[in-house]
Write an enzyme that holds these catalytic residues in place. Structure first.
Site, short mmCIF file in Angstrom:
data_model
loop_
_atom_site.label_atom_id
_atom_site.label_comp_id
_atom_site.label_asym_id
_atom_site.label_seq_id
_atom_site.Cartn_x
_atom_site.Cartn_y
_atom_site.Cartn_z
CB CYS A 113 -118.80 106.44 -21.79
SG CYS A 113 -119.81 106.71 -23.06
CG HIS A 254 -117.04 102.86 -22.70
ND1 HIS A 254 -118.30 102.45 -22.76
CD2 HIS A 254 -116.88 103.97 -23.41
CE1 HIS A 254 -119.07 103.13 -23.60
NE2 HIS A 254 -118.02 104.25 -23.77
CG ASN A 284 -120.60 104.28 -26.77
OD1 ASN A 284 -120.85 103.99 -25.67
ND2 ASN A 284 -119.88 105.23 -27.28
N1 ACO Z 1 -119.98 106.21 -42.84
C1 ACO Z 1 -119.39 106.43 -43.93
N2 ACO Z 1 -118.23 107.35 -43.86
C2 ACO Z 1 -118.17 108.10 -42.70
C3 ACO Z 1 -119.07 107.82 -41.35
C4 ACO Z 1 -119.82 106.71 -41.74
N3 ACO Z 1 -120.73 106.45 -40.54
N4 ACO Z 1 -118.59 108.51 -40.33
C5 ACO Z 1 -117.56 109.25 -40.92
N5 ACO Z 1 -117.27 109.11 -42.09
C6 ACO Z 1 -116.27 109.68 -42.95
C7 ACO Z 1 -115.88 111.04 -42.70
O1 ACO Z 1 -116.81 111.96 -43.34
C8 ACO Z 1 -114.66 111.14 -43.06
O2 ACO Z 1 -114.85 111.70 -44.63
P1 ACO Z 1 -113.75 112.46 -45.27
O3 ACO Z 1 -112.38 112.09 -45.14
O4 ACO Z 1 -114.31 112.51 -46.51
O5 ACO Z 1 -114.08 113.67 -44.47
C9 ACO Z 1 -113.97 109.76 -43.26
O6 ACO Z 1 -115.26 108.90 -42.84
C10 ACO Z 1 -113.16 109.41 -42.27
O7 ACO Z 1 -113.26 110.08 -40.79
P2 ACO Z 1 -112.64 109.85 -39.56
O8 ACO Z 1 -113.20 110.82 -38.52
O9 ACO Z 1 -111.06 110.20 -39.73
O10 ACO Z 1 -112.69 108.36 -39.54
P3 ACO Z 1 -112.05 107.52 -38.04
O11 ACO Z 1 -111.31 106.63 -38.70
O12 ACO Z 1 -111.56 108.42 -37.15
O13 ACO Z 1 -113.35 106.87 -37.36
C11 ACO Z 1 -114.81 107.49 -35.45
C12 ACO Z 1 -114.34 107.86 -36.92
C13 ACO Z 1 -115.20 105.94 -35.71
C14 ACO Z 1 -115.93 108.23 -34.89
C15 ACO Z 1 -113.44 107.48 -34.15
O14 ACO Z 1 -112.64 108.62 -34.44
C16 ACO Z 1 -114.10 107.31 -32.96
O15 ACO Z 1 -114.24 105.82 -32.86
N6 ACO Z 1 -113.76 108.10 -31.92
C17 ACO Z 1 -114.10 107.83 -30.92
C18 ACO Z 1 -115.74 107.74 -30.66
C19 ACO Z 1 -116.25 107.65 -29.17
O16 ACO Z 1 -115.69 106.70 -28.98
N7 ACO Z 1 -117.07 108.32 -28.80
C20 ACO Z 1 -117.83 108.11 -27.63
C21 ACO Z 1 -117.19 108.41 -26.37
S1 ACO Z 1 -117.96 107.90 -24.81
C22 ACO Z 1 -119.35 108.82 -24.42
O17 ACO Z 1 -119.27 109.37 -23.34
C23 ACO Z 1 -120.71 108.80 -25.41
#
Ligand code: ACO
Length: 327
Positions: A113, A254, A284
């Site tokens: 990204c 980003h 994203n």
């Molecule tokens: N719908 C419902 N529940 C979900 C979903 C979803 N789509 N996705 C995850 N959950 C659940 C998980 O299973 C977890 O459940 P559990 O507690 O029973 O195990 C719960 O939600 C909480 O999960 P967390 O991982 O703690 O959620 P968090 O608040 O951290 O959000 C997220 C997750 C959105 C992925 C966040 O960590 C994030 O934005 N990370 C960065 C991602 C990113 O930017 N990636 C791209 C980088 S750029 C590139 O080069 C592509």
């Protein structure tokens, strides 16, 4: 010599997929996605479209707005993590052909990204060194093609799209790309990875686990990294250039997660209004997210000549980077 963004263009596929539509096929909800990411929808390419098709739309618009002839483009740089083909031929060569740029070299740039941020500095340096007069830089992605649509941890996050800029020598030495930071923390490579298909794990029919063909992500690790580097990039670019926060007109981060942007704003004690966001509509789009955002700002008259604009990126690699511009 100062190098500036001479023109900009963007393209997103027509098909808009809302959170509610996604929730029909995977165990998630509009409420969860919006509250955890700020995303309301994403645009997804048709079966007939690939990354080069989206890139050509955006590139053509940028070329038209630059008022430049195809002969004058010396280089196409395509920042992408989802090329038309794995390894070769480069997607940038396909774009060079489709846009009929007879004098142009072409290469793909892989920095996740952060690709557009890396590309801006690469294009600037090529022009400043006299290796190119005009560079067409495109960030384009069809992440939908490498997304595991059964994995709710990742499939809600990504979208397809493209943004493009023409870079040229600035007619006004005060305007242009002032400074850039390009960084890498390769020890975090495992946190955002597409395992199979390369030389480390070649695709083997019947042996390669299907999920290894798709984006795999340790969301929490990437989140922590992103908040840290976003903050550091903004601080460093301002310090290095002896500028204060309030001199910036815009920060264009980003677009990965609204909470990452809010956390950086809180840490820096900067008003969230300084950060341009459009993640709610596009999700994203990786290397395309910053130029799509810039194009939207341009089309809505949010950018004026002389504005100080700071771009920040982070992503697979793990990579990070930023550019300080005077628009
Ligand atoms: N719908 C419902 N529940 C979900 C979903 C979803 N789509 N996705 C995850 N959950 C659940 C998980 O299973 C977890 O459940 P559990 O507690 O029973 O195990 C719960 O939600 C909480 O999960 P967390 O991982 O703690 O959620 P968090 O608040 O951290 O959000 C997220 C997750 C959105 C992925 C966040 O960590 C994030 O934005 N990370 C960065 C991602 C990113 O930017 N990636 C791209 C980088 S750029 C590139 O080069 C592509």
């Amino acid at each position: 010599m100062s190098v500036y963004i001479r023109s900009i263009g963007a393209y997103v596929p027509e098909r808009r997929v809302s959170n509610d539509e996604l929730a029909q096929t995977v165990d998630t909800s509009d409420e969860w996605i919006q509250s955890h990411t700020g995303i309301q929808a994403r645009h997804i390419c048709s079966d007939q479209e690939s990354t080069s098709d989206l890139a050509v739309h955006a590139g053509r618009q940028a070329l038209e707005r630059a008022g430049i002839s195809p002969e004058e483009i010396d280089l196409v740089i395509l920042a992408t993590a989802s090329p038309d083909f794995l390894g070769f031929p480069s997607t940038s060569s396909i774009i060079q052909d489709k846009l009929e740029l007879p004098n142009s070299g072409a290469f793909d740039l892989v920095a996740g990204c952060t690709g557009f941020v890396y590309g801006l500095e690469t294009g600037r340096a090529m022009i400043a060194a006299g290796s190119a007069r005009n560079v067409l830089l495109i960030g384009a992605e069809t992440l939908s093609r490498i997304t595991n649509w059964e994995d709710r941890n990742t499939c809600v996050l990504f979208g397809d799209g493209a943004g493009a800029v023409v870079l040229s020598q600035s007619p006004d030495p005060e305007r242009g790309i002032i400074d850039s930071i390009l960084g890498s923390e390769g020890k975090g490579a495992e946190h955002l990875i597409r395992r199979a298909g390369g030389s480390r794990e070649p695709y083997t029919a019947g042996k390669t686990p299907e999920e290894n063909l798709y984006i795999q992500m340790n969301g929490r690790q990437v989140y922590n990294f992103a908040v840290r580097v976003n903050t550091e990039i903004i601080k460093s670019l301002l310090e290095r250039n002896e500028m204060e926060y309030d001199q910036l007109n815009w920060i264009v981060p980003h677009q990965a997660n609204i909470r990452i942007i809010q956390a950086a704003a809180n840490r820096l004690k900067m008003p969230i209004e300084k950060f341009f966001t459009n993640i709610h509509e596009y999700a994203n789009t990786s290397a395309a997210s910053i130029p799509i955002a810039l194009n939207e700002m341009y089309e809505n008259d949010k950018l004026s000549a002389g504005d100080y604009v700071l771009l920040t990126g982070f992503g697979a690699g793990l990579t990070y980077g930023g550019n300080l511009l005077r628009w």
